[in-house]
Design a protein around this motif. Sequence first.
Motif, short mmCIF file in Angstrom:
data_model
loop_
_atom_site.label_atom_id
_atom_site.label_comp_id
_atom_site.label_asym_id
_atom_site.label_seq_id
_atom_site.Cartn_x
_atom_site.Cartn_y
_atom_site.Cartn_z
N HIS A 9 20.69 3.33 -11.15
CA HIS A 9 20.48 3.57 -12.58
C HIS A 9 19.42 2.64 -13.16
N ILE A 10 19.44 1.37 -12.75
CA ILE A 10 18.44 0.42 -13.24
C ILE A 10 17.04 0.90 -12.86
N SER A 11 16.90 1.42 -11.66
CA SER A 11 15.59 1.89 -11.18
C SER A 11 15.06 3.04 -12.03
N GLN A 12 15.95 3.93 -12.46
CA GLN A 12 15.52 5.06 -13.28
C GLN A 12 14.84 4.58 -14.56
N LEU B 229 13.76 1.31 -15.17
CA LEU B 229 12.67 0.39 -14.87
C LEU B 229 11.40 1.14 -14.49
N ALA B 230 11.52 2.21 -13.73
CA ALA B 230 10.33 2.96 -13.32
C ALA B 230 9.58 3.52 -14.53
N ARG B 231 10.32 4.04 -15.50
CA ARG B 231 9.67 4.60 -16.69
C ARG B 231 9.03 3.50 -17.54
N MET B 232 9.74 2.39 -17.71
CA MET B 232 9.19 1.27 -18.48
C MET B 232 7.95 0.69 -17.81
N ALA B 233 8.01 0.54 -16.50
CA ALA B 233 6.89 -0.06 -15.77
C ALA B 233 5.65 0.81 -15.86
N ALA B 234 5.83 2.12 -15.83
CA ALA B 234 4.69 3.02 -15.96
C ALA B 234 4.03 2.85 -17.32
N LEU B 235 4.81 2.65 -18.37
CA LEU B 235 4.26 2.43 -19.71
C LEU B 235 3.46 1.13 -19.77
N ALA B 236 3.82 0.17 -18.92
CA ALA B 236 3.11 -1.12 -18.86
C ALA B 236 1.99 -1.10 -17.83
N ASP B 237 1.62 0.10 -17.36
CA ASP B 237 0.48 0.29 -16.44
C ASP B 237 0.71 -0.25 -15.04
N PHE B 238 1.96 -0.26 -14.60
CA PHE B 238 2.25 -0.57 -13.20
C PHE B 238 2.42 0.73 -12.43
N ASP B 239 1.86 0.76 -11.22
CA ASP B 239 2.23 1.82 -10.28
C ASP B 239 3.62 1.49 -9.74
N VAL B 240 4.43 2.51 -9.55
CA VAL B 240 5.82 2.29 -9.13
C VAL B 240 6.14 3.17 -7.93
N THR B 241 6.79 2.58 -6.95
CA THR B 241 7.34 3.31 -5.81
C THR B 241 8.80 2.91 -5.64
N ILE B 242 9.66 3.89 -5.43
CA ILE B 242 11.07 3.63 -5.19
C ILE B 242 11.40 4.05 -3.75
N ILE B 243 12.08 3.16 -3.03
CA ILE B 243 12.44 3.41 -1.64
C ILE B 243 13.95 3.28 -1.48
N SER C 50 23.51 -3.61 -19.98
CA SER C 50 23.33 -2.21 -19.59
C SER C 50 22.16 -2.09 -18.62
N PRO C 51 22.07 -0.96 -17.89
CA PRO C 51 20.92 -0.76 -17.00
C PRO C 51 19.59 -0.88 -17.74
N ALA C 52 19.51 -0.36 -18.97
CA ALA C 52 18.26 -0.44 -19.73
C ALA C 52 17.91 -1.89 -20.07
N GLU C 53 18.92 -2.66 -20.48
CA GLU C 53 18.66 -4.06 -20.82
C GLU C 53 18.26 -4.86 -19.57
N ILE C 54 18.92 -4.59 -18.46
CA ILE C 54 18.56 -5.29 -17.21
C ILE C 54 17.13 -4.93 -16.81
N ALA C 55 16.75 -3.65 -16.99
CA ALA C 55 15.38 -3.24 -16.67
C ALA C 55 14.37 -3.98 -17.54
N VAL C 56 14.68 -4.15 -18.83
CA VAL C 56 13.80 -4.91 -19.72
C VAL C 56 13.63 -6.33 -19.20
#
Length: 235
Positions: free
Chosen positions: A84-87, A89-103, A206-212
């Motif tokens: 859930h955290i990855s879901q 974090l991936a969206r937030m990171a893209a907004l911050a101009d990071f490329d993201v890969t999940i494995i 929460s997952p969203a807060e941990i992602a932040v």
Amino acid sequence: MDRQILARLNEMRRRRQAAILVTDLSGGPDRLIVEGDALEGALADAASAAFRSGKSAALEVDGQSLFFNVHLPPPRIIIIGAVHISQVLARMAALADFDVTIIDPRTAFATPERFEGIDLIADWPVDALKERPLDSYMALVAVTHDPKIDDDPIIQALKTNCFYVGALGSRKTHAGRLERLKREGASEAELARIHAPIGLPIGAASPAEIAVAILAEIIGSLRGRDVSSPKGAAL
């Protein structure tokens, strides 16, 4: 631009190494500074600041008018674990101009429906990272809680000098992780680079807060990283 400098700059790009093309605005020769080059004085300070910020600018350095054209590899976040955290974090990171890969080898979690539009690899990290090696412009985020999945990419991230290495888990969980990684040959200095518990200490629940908290810590590591020593890129 001098052809030799252009060829070297292109090679740095291919190898995902940071470089600054320095143009003397008074008409002097161009110069290429690669991250980790031995510099001194005001030029060293100016180059370090430029490598950290990634911003190109005209500068006055030791009485010279110079233009720093900064070329940084696109920073990437490699997330180990399709949770859930990855879901978030991936969206937030893209907004911050990071490329993201999940494995994640667990196909019940690593599904296109849960990670629409995100680079997703449903495979073991040890195999996935053979095809996509880590380097110093990547952040490694391990969030599965499963040593069989997390430990190997953490070791790889430490050995390849990823600018950020973070792992989810309590202090007790991390203590056990450190003992395992020591047995795998990780040094004390390498282990000290692991951010665990992961994320800035903002009381995230929460997952969203941990992602932040994780993304903020990653950005801080990217902008505050050591740029004074050579960084070997994966070839």
